[in-house]
Design a protein around this motif. Structure first.
Motif, PDB file in Angstrom:
ATOM      1  N   ARG A  47       0.792  -1.166  -0.069  1.00  0.00           N
ATOM      2  CA  ARG A  47      -0.097   0.053   0.058  1.00  0.00           C
ATOM      3  C   ARG A  47       0.990   1.213  -0.009  1.00  0.00           C
ATOM      4  O   ARG A  47       2.000   1.224   0.711  1.00  0.00           O
ATOM      5  CB  ARG A  47      -0.824   0.011   1.326  1.00  0.00           C
ATOM      6  CG  ARG A  47      -1.909   0.996   1.046  1.00  0.00           C
ATOM      7  CD  ARG A  47      -2.682   1.176   2.544  1.00  0.00           C
ATOM      8  NE  ARG A  47      -1.906   1.851   3.627  1.00  0.00           N
ATOM      9  CZ  ARG A  47      -2.286   1.937   5.037  1.00  0.00           C
ATOM     10  NH1 ARG A  47      -3.472   1.727   5.232  1.00  0.00           N
ATOM     11  NH2 ARG A  47      -1.397   2.462   5.841  1.00  0.00           N
ATOM     12  N   ARG A 105       0.772   5.559  -0.078  1.00  0.00           N
ATOM     13  CA  ARG A 105      -0.022   6.790   0.394  1.00  0.00           C
ATOM     14  C   ARG A 105       1.005   7.947   0.103  1.00  0.00           C
ATOM     15  O   ARG A 105       1.883   8.060   0.852  1.00  0.00           O
ATOM     16  CB  ARG A 105      -0.665   6.617   1.589  1.00  0.00           C
ATOM     17  CG  ARG A 105      -1.644   7.832   2.212  1.00  0.00           C
ATOM     18  CD  ARG A 105      -2.312   7.654   3.212  1.00  0.00           C
ATOM     19  NE  ARG A 105      -3.269   8.830   3.384  1.00  0.00           N
ATOM     20  CZ  ARG A 105      -4.159   8.976   4.368  1.00  0.00           C
ATOM     21  NH1 ARG A 105      -4.133   8.203   5.337  1.00  0.00           N
ATOM     22  NH2 ARG A 105      -4.744  10.192   4.439  1.00  0.00           N
ATOM     23  N   THR A 143      -4.272   7.172  -1.881  1.00  0.00           N
ATOM     24  CA  THR A 143      -3.697   5.598  -1.446  1.00  0.00           C
ATOM     25  C   THR A 143      -3.840   4.795  -2.589  1.00  0.00           C
ATOM     26  O   THR A 143      -4.989   4.677  -3.145  1.00  0.00           O
ATOM     27  CB  THR A 143      -4.431   5.107  -0.268  1.00  0.00           C
ATOM     28  OG1 THR A 143      -4.197   5.912   0.786  1.00  0.00           O
ATOM     29  CG2 THR A 143      -4.076   3.847   0.148  1.00  0.00           C
TER      30      THR A 143
END
Length: 600
Positions: free
Chosen positions: A2, A4, A284
């Motif tokens: 992930r 961001r 994100t």
């Protein structure tokens, strides 16, 4: 994984109603692997918001890793405001490019000096470990990180992160190596193609795109890319997604929308599945593992955290004939980096100078090809076959010219026009790269006590003994290698108590693979020296006995001191399985037993 974005702006923070959608904070990216390993890339003003978010998490204390691309203010100004660094119990590793002089801790402490900030770096309450990086590979948790120098007026690293079957590349503050451009085309040279290879097949590239091609001609040398360049290289590298970042402070949200629209229209002409967007603060992105690819571990790659400081002070630059302005810039850059520079403008003087003191780096000018440049290059290449590795040859030119008579000798090119900060950065990168291709081993922390223990054995400079020669012969036969040695590491040399297959009694300690082996409590195996940049330019690799494979078992005394090795050497690449490694350990124990007999 992930990703961001917490800061996407370049040069200076730009908050206001016109930057709401893409954000006004400077560079900061959060990356998390599926298992939760936390990596923060750059620590601009966006780090304040990230820090507040991390402090609010339920899980405490916090373990994290901070990768800094370079130490220009817009990439480190968030450090004094990054709350997790102040919390006792938190653990952080901070990584940044290696300097030739200051450590990364000292550099970061500079912006928190009394004159600039109310608290010093000592106020950071977390447990912090600082790592000075060069090009190479290292691991943070389950993430493999690779670093590569970018093209910027300060020494800057790009990072490639591999985990969970996906790859992310962060290349911020980078500009084309080529100096040629037009309003609709950016020229791509060999160094740019190497940059593209670093990004090859990445699922997401976060790339500098502060300008567009129309603007870039007026910004050459400033250290930033036009968006068209990022697209062209990512397209060539078969990248899946490209996030344009380091937005110029003059850009508002609408102008960034227009750039994205123009870049997508440009891509339609190629019919390639590259998705382009502008990085936006707060956005994100989740990257899922691809079934067609397995993440690889770079176990044979050079470690980017290898200590190299002891040999940096030995660096020497030779500058060949060039115009007065170029010479002034390069000399000023060398002086700023505290690196010695010698120069000569006449061919014979140049060759005599190089032979008297072989340089770490050679800089010649393409315009002097009719003078001494070719002769100098030929002599440097010839010297590289003797006791020292060939120094890299950098050619100063107006463009990267593969048809030049110097092209066959050029390790790299430095293209006009360039400033002193740019030359300083490139010199630092070349010296660090060269140093990393022949790493001299660190001294153990207990070196004086270790040497005293070795001297106490009263074995140095003694005559050959069958009890040691027998073990070396058995090792040579058992492993089918031409060379087997019982090597003892003295203060300035490695001395051979047993020597099978080699007609010397000692070598300088600087060249000794065994000097590296005594730093570790395990067998050191180098399957292929050509692939291990600690040793690739070692004179024992480039010259006789042309070591291609090495395996060394440290010899330990009862008091714990490692005094040498039983080692195996071959002129071809080799691998040892677990059974063979255990056999080498067993033979090493026999050598240790014989060493102790001398104390009784």
């Amino acid at each position: 994984m992930r990703v961001r974005f917490w800061g996407t702006r370049g040069s200076i923070a730009k908050a206001g109603p016109s930057t709401v959608r893409y954000g006004g904070n400077t560079s900061c990216v959060e990356v998390r692997s599926d298992s939760g390993t936390l990596v923060v890339i750059d620590c601009g003003t966006g780090a304040h918001g990230l820090g507040q978010s991390l402090v609010a998490e339920v899980i405490q204390p916090l373990r994290g890793h901070l990768l800094i691309s370079h130490t220009h203010w817009d990439h480190i100004q968030g450090i004094p405001f990054f709350a997790p660094l102040f919390a006792s119990g938190n653990e952080w590793d901070i990584y940044a490019p290696h300097s030739l002089r200051e450590s990364i801790r000292d550099t970061l402490a500079g912006q928190m000096q009394y004159t600039y900030f109310p608290m010093t770096i000592e106020a950071l309450g977390a447990s912090i470990t600082y790592h000075d990086l060069v090009e190479g590979m290292f691991e943070v948790g389950d993430i493999t990180v690779r670093s590569r120098y970018l093209n910027h007026p300060a020494l800057t690293l790009g990072y490639r992160l591999d985990a969970d079957g996906v790859s992310i590349v962060y290349a911020c503050d980078h500009e084309p190596f080529s100096r040629k451009s037009s309003t609709d085309r950016i020229e791509v040279g060999e160094q740019d193609r190497q940059h593209a290879e670093f990004m090859r097949g990445a699922d997401l590239v976060i790339h500098d795109a502060q300008y567009i091609a129309l603007e870039y001609a007026e910004k050459i040398g400033w250290g930033h890319s036009p968006a068209e360049y990022a697209i062209e290289l990512c397209h060539a590298a078969e990248v899946k997604q490209l996030a344009l970042t380091h937005h110029d402070p003059t850009r508002d949200d609408e102008s960034l929308d227009q750039i994205v629209h123009a870049m997508r229209a440009r891509l339609k002409l190629t019919n390639k599945p590259l998705h382009v967007f502008a990085a936006a603060e707060g956005e994100t992105i989740k990257l899922k593992s691809r079934a067609d690819r397995e993440t690889t571990k770079g176990t044979k790659e050079f470690s980017a955290v290898t200590p190299i400081a002891p040999v940096l002070s030995e660096s020497l630059i030779f500058l060949g004939a060039t115009d007065a302005q170029t010479a002034e810039v390069i000399k000023g850059a060398a002086e700023a980096e505290d690196v010695r520079l010698i120069s000569a403008t006449r061919t014979q003087n140049a060759i005599q100078t190089i032979e008297a003191e072989p340089p770490s780096l050679v800089i010649v000018d393409e315009q002097s090809v009719g003078g001494d440049a070719l002769a100098v290059c030929r002599r440097v290449k010839a010297l590289g076959t003797r006791v020292t590795p060939q120094a890299p040859i950098v050619v100063v030119a107006d463009r990267e010219n593969t048809a030049s008579a110097l092209a066959d000798f050029a390790t790299d090119w430095m293209l006009r026009p360039f400033s002193q900060p740019y030359a300083r950065t490139r010199i630092r990168a070349w010296i660090l790269r060269t140093t990393c291709r022949w790493i001299r081993a660190q001294w153990p922390e207990n070196e004086e006590a270790r040497l005293a223990a070795l001297v106490k054995l009263k074995i140095l400079d003694t005559e050959p003994e069958e009890r040691f020669d027998r073990i070396a012969r058995i090792a040579s036969e058992a492993f089918n290698v031409p060379i087997a040695l019982v090597s003892l590491i003295d203060r300035d040399r490695q001395w051979f108590k047993a020597c099978i297959g080699l007609n010397v009694k000692e070598t300088p300690r600087d060249m000794a693979f065994c000097a590296h082996a005594i730093l570790e409590n395990r067998v050191l195996i180098v399957p292929d020296t050509f692939l291990d940049t600690r040793f690739a330019d070692n004179p024992l690799v480039t010259g006789e006995p042309r070591i291609r494979f090495y395996a060394g078992c440290p010899l330990r005394l009862p008091d714990g001191y490692l005094i040498g090795t039983l080692c195996l050497i071959d002129s071809r690449p080799r691998h040892l399985d677990g059974g063979k490694i255990n056999l080498l350990r067993d033979l090493g124990k026999l050598v240790e037993t014989e060493l102790l007999r001398g104390l009784k």
